[in-house]
Scaffold this motif. Structure first.
Motif, PDB file in Angstrom:
ATOM      1  N   ARG A 152       0.831  -1.206   0.000  1.00 27.22           N
ATOM      2  CA  ARG A 152       0.000   0.000   0.000  1.00 27.22           C
ATOM      3  C   ARG A 152       0.867   1.259   0.000  1.00 27.22           C
ATOM      4  NH1 ARG A 152      -2.824   3.729   3.100  1.00 27.22           N
ATOM      5  NH2 ARG A 152      -5.004   3.940   2.506  1.00 27.22           N
ATOM      6  N   ASP A 153       1.923   1.268   0.811  1.00 29.71           N
ATOM      7  CA  ASP A 153       2.786   2.447   0.902  1.00 29.71           C
ATOM      8  C   ASP A 153       3.448   2.771  -0.431  1.00 29.71           C
ATOM      9  OD1 ASP A 153       2.117   2.745   3.564  1.00 29.71           O
ATOM     10  OD2 ASP A 153       3.966   1.835   4.323  1.00 29.71           O
ATOM     11  N   ASP A 154       3.789   1.758  -1.221  1.00 30.57           N
ATOM     12  CA  ASP A 154       4.382   1.997  -2.533  1.00 30.57           C
ATOM     13  C   ASP A 154       3.372   2.647  -3.484  1.00 30.57           C
ATOM     14  OD1 ASP A 154       6.837   0.978  -1.749  1.00 30.57           O
ATOM     15  OD2 ASP A 154       6.405  -1.036  -2.498  1.00 30.57           O
ATOM     16  N   ALA A 155       2.111   2.226  -3.405  1.00 26.94           N
ATOM     17  CA  ALA A 155       1.073   2.838  -4.237  1.00 26.94           C
ATOM     18  C   ALA A 155       0.911   4.312  -3.877  1.00 26.94           C
ATOM     19  CB  ALA A 155      -0.254   2.098  -4.067  1.00 26.94           C
ATOM     20  N   ILE A 156       0.893   4.602  -2.585  1.00 29.84           N
ATOM     21  CA  ILE A 156       0.745   5.983  -2.127  1.00 29.84           C
ATOM     22  C   ILE A 156       1.956   6.821  -2.524  1.00 29.84           C
ATOM     23  CG2 ILE A 156       0.610   7.458  -0.074  1.00 29.84           C
ATOM     24  CD1 ILE A 156      -1.101   5.191   1.200  1.00 29.84           C
ATOM     25  N   ALA A 157       3.160   6.270  -2.360  1.00 27.82           N
ATOM     26  CA  ALA A 157       4.381   7.009  -2.708  1.00 27.82           C
ATOM     27  C   ALA A 157       4.416   7.326  -4.202  1.00 27.82           C
ATOM     28  CB  ALA A 157       5.615   6.216  -2.295  1.00 27.82           C
ATOM     29  N   SER A 158       4.036   6.374  -5.044  1.00 28.08           N
ATOM     30  CA  SER A 158       4.017   6.613  -6.491  1.00 28.08           C
ATOM     31  C   SER A 158       2.976   7.669  -6.856  1.00 28.08           C
ATOM     32  CB  SER A 158       3.724   5.316  -7.245  1.00 28.08           C
ATOM     33  OG  SER A 158       4.830   4.462  -7.170  1.00 28.08           O
ATOM     34  N   TYR A 159       1.823   7.599  -6.231  1.00 24.60           N
ATOM     35  CA  TYR A 159       0.778   8.605  -6.468  1.00 24.60           C
ATOM     36  C   TYR A 159       1.292   9.991  -6.078  1.00 24.60           C
ATOM     37  CZ  TYR A 159      -3.607  11.172  -6.039  1.00 24.60           C
ATOM     38  OH  TYR A 159      -4.604  12.106  -6.167  1.00 24.60           O
ATOM     39  N   ASN A 160       1.921  10.082  -4.915  1.00 24.34           N
ATOM     40  CA  ASN A 160       2.424  11.380  -4.445  1.00 24.34           C
ATOM     41  C   ASN A 160       3.497  11.938  -5.379  1.00 24.34           C
ATOM     42  OD1 ASN A 160       0.670  11.443  -2.274  1.00 24.34           O
ATOM     43  ND2 ASN A 160       2.143  10.545  -0.861  1.00 24.34           N
ATOM     44  N   ARG A 161       4.371  11.073  -5.898  1.00 24.14           N
ATOM     45  CA  ARG A 161       5.388  11.522  -6.864  1.00 24.14           C
ATOM     46  C   ARG A 161       4.726  12.056  -8.128  1.00 24.14           C
ATOM     47  NH1 ARG A 161       8.277   7.099  -4.978  1.00 24.14           N
ATOM     48  NH2 ARG A 161       7.587   5.780  -6.697  1.00 24.14           N
ATOM     49  N   LEU A 162       3.725  11.330  -8.639  1.00 21.65           N
ATOM     50  CA  LEU A 162       3.016  11.771  -9.835  1.00 21.65           C
ATOM     51  C   LEU A 162       2.307  13.097  -9.575  1.00 21.65           C
ATOM     52  CD1 LEU A 162       2.151  11.108 -12.758  1.00 21.65           C
ATOM     53  CD2 LEU A 162       0.125  10.029 -11.777  1.00 21.65           C
ATOM     54  N   ARG A 163       1.721  13.222  -8.406  1.00 20.45           N
ATOM     55  CA  ARG A 163       1.014  14.464  -8.046  1.00 20.45           C
ATOM     56  C   ARG A 163       1.988  15.639  -8.032  1.00 20.45           C
ATOM     57  NH1 ARG A 163      -0.299  17.591  -3.728  1.00 20.45           N
ATOM     58  NH2 ARG A 163      -2.368  18.509  -3.817  1.00 20.45           N
ATOM     59  N   GLU A 164       3.162  15.449  -7.424  1.00 26.88           N
ATOM     60  CA  GLU A 164       4.169  16.518  -7.363  1.00 26.88           C
ATOM     61  C   GLU A 164       4.663  16.886  -8.758  1.00 26.88           C
ATOM     62  OE1 GLU A 164       7.241  15.193  -4.715  1.00 26.88           O
ATOM     63  OE2 GLU A 164       5.861  15.050  -3.028  1.00 26.88           O
ATOM     64  N   GLN A 165       4.926  15.886  -9.588  1.00 29.46           N
ATOM     65  CA  GLN A 165       5.420  16.131 -10.943  1.00 29.46           C
ATOM     66  C   GLN A 165       4.372  16.827 -11.807  1.00 29.46           C
ATOM     67  OE1 GLN A 165       6.615  12.250 -12.298  1.00 29.46           O
ATOM     68  NE2 GLN A 165       8.447  12.225 -11.010  1.00 29.46           N
ATOM     69  N   GLY A 166       3.105  16.604 -11.489  1.00 28.50           N
ATOM     70  CA  GLY A 166       2.020  17.202 -12.263  1.00 28.50           C
ATOM     71  C   GLY A 166       1.565  18.539 -11.720  1.00 28.50           C
ATOM     72  N   GLY A 167       2.314  19.102 -10.809  1.00 24.42           N
ATOM     73  CA  GLY A 167       1.963  20.413 -10.268  1.00 24.42           C
ATOM     74  C   GLY A 167       0.775  20.407  -9.329  1.00 24.42           C
TER      75      GLY A 167
END
Length: 101
Positions: free
Chosen positions: A36-51
């Motif tokens: 679960r933590d990996d899914a959240i971390a990947s989502y957060n990275r995508l969110r940051e990269q997408g502004g």
């Protein structure tokens, strides 16, 4: 809040973050995570990269490996070619260390 999931013997939970996809050679790839933590971390990275265009909190859905394999076998899973399994980040780092990279 963690979702409750009835796991059968020898079954594994899989975690999917809504609105998370990666570009692949055949189009968008929907990642299925074992942690679960990996899914959240990947989502957060995508969110940051997408502004910050994505919601602040990831909506994490839980399924099982057996459910996914059964739907693939039956052909009831639309877009099955878009699914990608992602191992736990710790496992990737251990494998990388074993390979001497």
């Amino acid at each position: 809040a963690g979702a409750k999931l009835d796991l059968g013997e020898n079954d594994l939970p899989l975690f999917v973050a809504d609105r998370l996809a990666f570009a692949g050679s055949g189009g968008a790839q929907v990642p299925l995570f074992f942690e679960r933590d990996d899914a959240i971390a990947s989502y957060n990275r995508l969110r940051e990269q997408g502004g910050g265009k994505l919601p602040a909190e990831a909506n994490i859905r839980v399924t099982t490996l057996l459910d996914e394999l059964n739907s693939m076998e039956k052909g009831t899973r639309p877009g099955v070619k878009q699914l990608e399994f992602y191992p736990a980040a710790d496992d990737l780092m251990r494998a990388d260390a074993l390979m001497g990279n």
